[in-house]
Design a protein around this motif. Structure first.
Motif, PDB file in Angstrom:
ATOM      1  N   HIS A 107      45.329  -9.156 -45.085  1.00  0.00           N
ATOM      2  CA  HIS A 107      45.535  -9.441 -44.369  1.00  0.00           C
ATOM      3  C   HIS A 107      46.166 -10.723 -44.496  1.00  0.00           C
ATOM      4  O   HIS A 107      47.029 -11.567 -44.293  1.00  0.00           O
ATOM      5  CB  HIS A 107      45.073  -8.840 -43.138  1.00  0.00           C
ATOM      6  CG  HIS A 107      45.174  -7.599 -43.389  1.00  0.00           C
ATOM      7  ND1 HIS A 107      45.919  -6.592 -43.814  1.00  0.00           N
ATOM      8  CD2 HIS A 107      43.886  -6.322 -43.074  1.00  0.00           C
ATOM      9  CE1 HIS A 107      45.538  -4.848 -43.701  1.00  0.00           C
ATOM     10  NE2 HIS A 107      44.029  -5.094 -43.167  1.00  0.00           N
ATOM     11  N   CYS A 161      40.120  -9.009 -36.212  1.00  0.00           N
ATOM     12  CA  CYS A 161      40.506  -7.770 -36.713  1.00  0.00           C
ATOM     13  C   CYS A 161      38.904  -8.258 -36.891  1.00  0.00           C
ATOM     14  O   CYS A 161      37.872  -6.972 -36.795  1.00  0.00           O
ATOM     15  CB  CYS A 161      40.927  -7.742 -37.837  1.00  0.00           C
ATOM     16  SG  CYS A 161      42.665  -7.311 -37.738  1.00  0.00           S
ATOM     17  N   GLU A 182      41.022  -1.992 -45.988  1.00  0.00           N
ATOM     18  CA  GLU A 182      41.605  -2.859 -44.626  1.00  0.00           C
ATOM     19  C   GLU A 182      41.382  -2.288 -43.478  1.00  0.00           C
ATOM     20  O   GLU A 182      40.542  -1.490 -43.119  1.00  0.00           O
ATOM     21  CB  GLU A 182      43.280  -2.190 -45.432  1.00  0.00           C
ATOM     22  CG  GLU A 182      44.000  -1.007 -45.631  1.00  0.00           C
ATOM     23  CD  GLU A 182      43.915   0.367 -44.051  1.00  0.00           C
ATOM     24  OE1 GLU A 182      44.293  -1.201 -43.376  1.00  0.00           O
ATOM     25  OE2 GLU A 182      43.861   1.048 -44.314  1.00  0.00           O
ATOM     26  N   HIS A 183      42.226  -2.764 -43.011  1.00  0.00           N
ATOM     27  CA  HIS A 183      41.484  -2.832 -41.019  1.00  0.00           C
ATOM     28  C   HIS A 183      41.713  -1.438 -40.313  1.00  0.00           C
ATOM     29  O   HIS A 183      40.252  -1.180 -40.339  1.00  0.00           O
ATOM     30  CB  HIS A 183      42.568  -3.360 -40.007  1.00  0.00           C
ATOM     31  CG  HIS A 183      42.263  -3.516 -39.555  1.00  0.00           C
ATOM     32  ND1 HIS A 183      43.168  -3.414 -37.665  1.00  0.00           N
ATOM     33  CD2 HIS A 183      40.596  -3.887 -37.940  1.00  0.00           C
ATOM     34  CE1 HIS A 183      42.465  -2.931 -36.804  1.00  0.00           C
ATOM     35  NE2 HIS A 183      41.601  -3.766 -36.679  1.00  0.00           N
ATOM     36  N   MET A 184      42.450  -0.492 -40.757  1.00  0.00           N
ATOM     37  CA  MET A 184      42.633   1.025 -39.595  1.00  0.00           C
ATOM     38  C   MET A 184      42.004   1.747 -40.597  1.00  0.00           C
ATOM     39  O   MET A 184      41.500   2.481 -40.429  1.00  0.00           O
ATOM     40  CB  MET A 184      43.877   1.076 -39.470  1.00  0.00           C
ATOM     41  CG  MET A 184      44.054   0.229 -38.558  1.00  0.00           C
ATOM     42  SD  MET A 184      43.868   0.218 -37.379  1.00  0.00           S
ATOM     43  CE  MET A 184      43.270   2.394 -36.350  1.00  0.00           C
ATOM     44  N   ASN A 197      41.483  -0.612 -31.466  1.00  0.00           N
ATOM     45  CA  ASN A 197      42.146  -2.238 -33.021  1.00  0.00           C
ATOM     46  C   ASN A 197      43.152  -1.010 -33.390  1.00  0.00           C
ATOM     47  O   ASN A 197      43.667  -2.115 -33.622  1.00  0.00           O
ATOM     48  CB  ASN A 197      41.403  -0.898 -34.196  1.00  0.00           C
ATOM     49  CG  ASN A 197      39.352  -1.789 -33.767  1.00  0.00           C
ATOM     50  OD1 ASN A 197      39.161  -0.720 -33.252  1.00  0.00           O
ATOM     51  ND2 ASN A 197      38.672  -2.154 -35.157  1.00  0.00           N
ATOM     52  N   GLY A 201      46.034  -3.995 -34.061  1.00  0.00           N
ATOM     53  CA  GLY A 201      46.521  -3.558 -35.924  1.00  0.00           C
ATOM     54  C   GLY A 201      47.773  -3.519 -36.286  1.00  0.00           C
ATOM     55  O   GLY A 201      48.164  -3.821 -36.846  1.00  0.00           O
TER      56      GLY A 201
END
Length: 319
Positions: A107, A161, A182-184, A197, A201
């Motif tokens: 990211h 994050c 990745e984040h989610m 989040n 996000g």
């Protein structure tokens, strides 16, 4: 019963599953991705080498192109080597810390590249709309400040994050239906409320990139108005030629990124394997095509690349 220690529920490792439903095609997909990655390394490496060695290219426009190449290399290198290890050697496990690190730099690279594209749009705006002020406004110091702003903004946006993910309990859930972290994708594995989040996000990074797109669009609206006021058709054609390569790069970068985000968030009817394939192309296609676009559309880069390859400019790959 003693209180549950949530921090103990963070797994030591996650398991990356690749592209679910396409396991039989992993080898062929990996060959394609590897070829694209090697071509991206070669193209961006060649552009960086040419810009570094040719003093005539030590100008803001080309230095910004060098920053773009660095961001492209970071974007693809963050994800592709681990992806290939998964496809070729079955190395599906990735430690919790390594997963967060990969997520951060993925990211971070995307956000930094977006800032560089804004700076490149501003560079073209000043060059066309205020040419007499170009040398005073766009300097090497300005390029250095652009790199610093890109790094600081990306860090400030993405680093939270990491903490948002580290606070979550995972209750032993550790299978990520993806080729990278990745984040989610990580947050969905948590056995707790992830609304913070989801909100952060989607809202913060997305809003920052949308702001970048608005700034780029505003720059090109002003550039278009300036082009329409030029007296001669030849002058308009020449000015448009200096912008066309950058417009292509912008479309290559933002179009798949926004399509990926929108289908990921709202395209429930889109199969998961399509989401993942799009996400992989999003980290491979811009790094692959950006150096090609600039080599073809920018005469100075084309000539220097041909020279570096030992070709005559008239007999290069692009004619």
């Amino acid at each position: 019963m003693p209180p549950l220690n949530l921090t103990s529920l963070a797994p030591e490792t996650f398991i990356l599953m690749g592209i679910p439903g396409m396991e039989q095609s992993h080898l062929w997909i990996s060959i394609l991705f590897c070829s694209m990655y090697l071509a991206a390394l070669l193209g961006n490496g060649l552009v960086l080498s040419v810009i570094k060695t040719e003093r005539s290219l030590h100008q803001p426009m080309y230095l910004l192109l060098g920053l773009l190449a660095l961001a492209d290399l970071a974007l693809s290198t963050t994800t592709v080597p681990k992806m290939l290890a998964l496809f070729w050697f079955g190395m599906r496990e990735i430690s919790f810390g390594a997963c967060l690190t990969q997520m951060f730099f993925l990211h971070f690279s995307f956000s930094a590249e977006s800032v560089v594209l804004v700076a490149m749009a501003f560079d073209r705006y000043v060059a066309i709309c205020h040419p007499l002020r170009y040398a005073a406004v766009l300097t090497r110091a300005a390029v250095a400040k652009t790199a610093l702003v890109a790094a600081l903004r990306s860090f400030c946006i993405i680093f939270p994050c990491v903490f948002l993910l580290k606070r979550l309990p995972f209750c032993g859930r550790r299978v990520i239906q993806h080729t990278y972290c990745e984040h989610m994708g990580i947050a969905r594995l948590a056995c707790a409320d992830t609304s913070v989040n989801v909100l952060y996000g989607l809202a913060v990074p997305f809003a920052a990139v949308v702001l970048d797109v608005v700034l780029v669009a505003a720059s090109y609206v002003l550039i278009l108005l300036a082009l329409l006021r030029l007296p001669s058709r030849a002058a308009r054609r020449k000015a448009f030629g200096t912008c066309s390569s950058h417009v292509c790069v912008i479309l290559l970068f933002y179009t798949p990124a926004f399509f990926t985000v929108l289908t990921h968030r709202f395209g429930r009817a889109v199969p998961q394997r399509v989401h993942i394939l799009l996400a992989n192309l999003y980290v491979l296609v811009p790094p692959l095509l950006n150096p090609v676009v600039y080599s073809v559309r920018t005469r100075q880069i084309r000539e220097k690349v041909a020279k570096a390859l030992g070709l005559s400019p008239r007999r290069s790959l692009w004619g």
